[in-house]
Enzyme design. Sequence first.
Site, PDB file in Angstrom:
ATOM      1  N   HIS A 325       0.815  -1.215   0.000  1.00 23.59           N
ATOM      2  CA  HIS A 325       0.000   0.000   0.000  1.00 23.59           C
ATOM      3  C   HIS A 325       0.845   1.260   0.000  1.00 23.59           C
ATOM      4  CE1 HIS A 325       0.643   0.890   4.357  1.00 23.59           C
ATOM      5  NE2 HIS A 325       0.728  -0.424   4.461  1.00 23.59           N
ATOM      6  N   CYS A 344       2.609  -5.515   6.753  1.00 27.71           N
ATOM      7  CA  CYS A 344       2.339  -5.095   5.384  1.00 27.71           C
ATOM      8  C   CYS A 344       3.547  -4.344   4.816  1.00 27.71           C
ATOM      9  CB  CYS A 344       1.097  -4.215   5.332  1.00 27.71           C
ATOM     10  SG  CYS A 344      -0.441  -5.095   5.699  1.00 27.71           S
TER      11      CYS A 344
END
Length: 441
Positions: A325, A344
Amino acid sequence: MSKKWAIEAVSRRAFMRSAAFAGASAWAGGALAQSALDEIINAPRRGTWDDQFDAKASRTATAVVSNTPTFGPETIGHLQQAIFDYQQIVSNGGWPQVNAPVKLQLGVADPSVQQLRQRLMISGDLPRSAGLSNSFDSYVDGAVKRFQARHGLPADGVMGEFTVKAMNVSADMRLGQLQTNLVRLQSMSGDLGRRYVMVNIPAASIEAVENGRIALRHTAVVGKIDRQSPILNSKIYQVILNPYWTAPRSIIQKDIMPLMRKDPTYLSRNAIRLFDGAGNEVSPDTVDWFADKAPNLMFRQDPGKINAMSSTKIDFHNEHAVYMHDTPQQGLFNKLMRFESSGCVRVQNVRDLSTWLLKETPGWSRQQIEATIKRGVNTPIKLAEEVPVYFTYITAWSAKDGVVQFRDDIYQRDGEMQLALQTPFGLEGGVAAVEEGNLPQ
């Protein structure tokens, strides 16, 4: 400057030759330690600044990056050659430790520079013709920058703390690191796909590969040692522009609950709303934030500039609930230590990667992507063809012939504590690291 800076290609045939023949190549073998030093010591001393200064050395020394993928077909052969070379270095006594009473950098003259020169010559970063003077000249500056670039350090030519630590890792320890990573690379030697994305966790970097060449490189932020990014093989199936962010259960428990106890306005300030299993919104005022366990609710942040994923989320199938992201905290990409997430992977210049992923999906040019982000509406986009993604753990490789790359063993998986040079425990953690994206407090 001498063309000895250029690294000669080493064929697979050369790898099979005897040690004596291979050792004749100054660069291919990293220079046999003892014979190299004997030659240097017996050579005329060169130490005046007039004949040593050559700015070209500094400009060209960092040219160690290749567009050959880390998982390219040549990499295993190059790594096997590196293992052979380092075996020769180890058998000839390794390299000296660098201990300096002053910070060594361009312009310094100190006897410890001789140790530094020896160290850089043995590892193939400095040509033997540079000599063993006490002067930290442009040749040494270029060699230090080359060494730093090979170890994922800022190539500033200054012998700072992390450069000294990396330089003082012994040759036999580096040899073991190469052997460990050969096994890892061999496990990924099959057909990885026409297009794929590779995340190298220790390097905190990303390669987007197409037709056997690197199309894009991206700096990344990956998981902390206590919230590690997982090793996985999957396929990217969608890009979401203006995503919602749903907080993982672990972050709700470890981070958001303590934040709400201190500041009851935290959720509203960060546009995070609560929903029950039926999709009904729940007021934060009805929740006991001092309970031992977090409420069984969904914590969802609306799209927007303060969203933890900012403009983009890249989804792929996995059991770890991790993804790639964007982030509103762009300054993190400038840090030396980029091990700050909860698993992440944050991607610098993520819109470039999104454009590459979507280029075979009709209707999604860069202009269309930018216009959609500007509108601020949550927009999931399915890829026309799923793109393989690999989260890997490679701390040593040689994708370009003769250039051996090392990275810190940040998760301490290589078997030697000394290889985890940059300790992640010094980073701010806890409530300051609410993931994904260091939400403002």
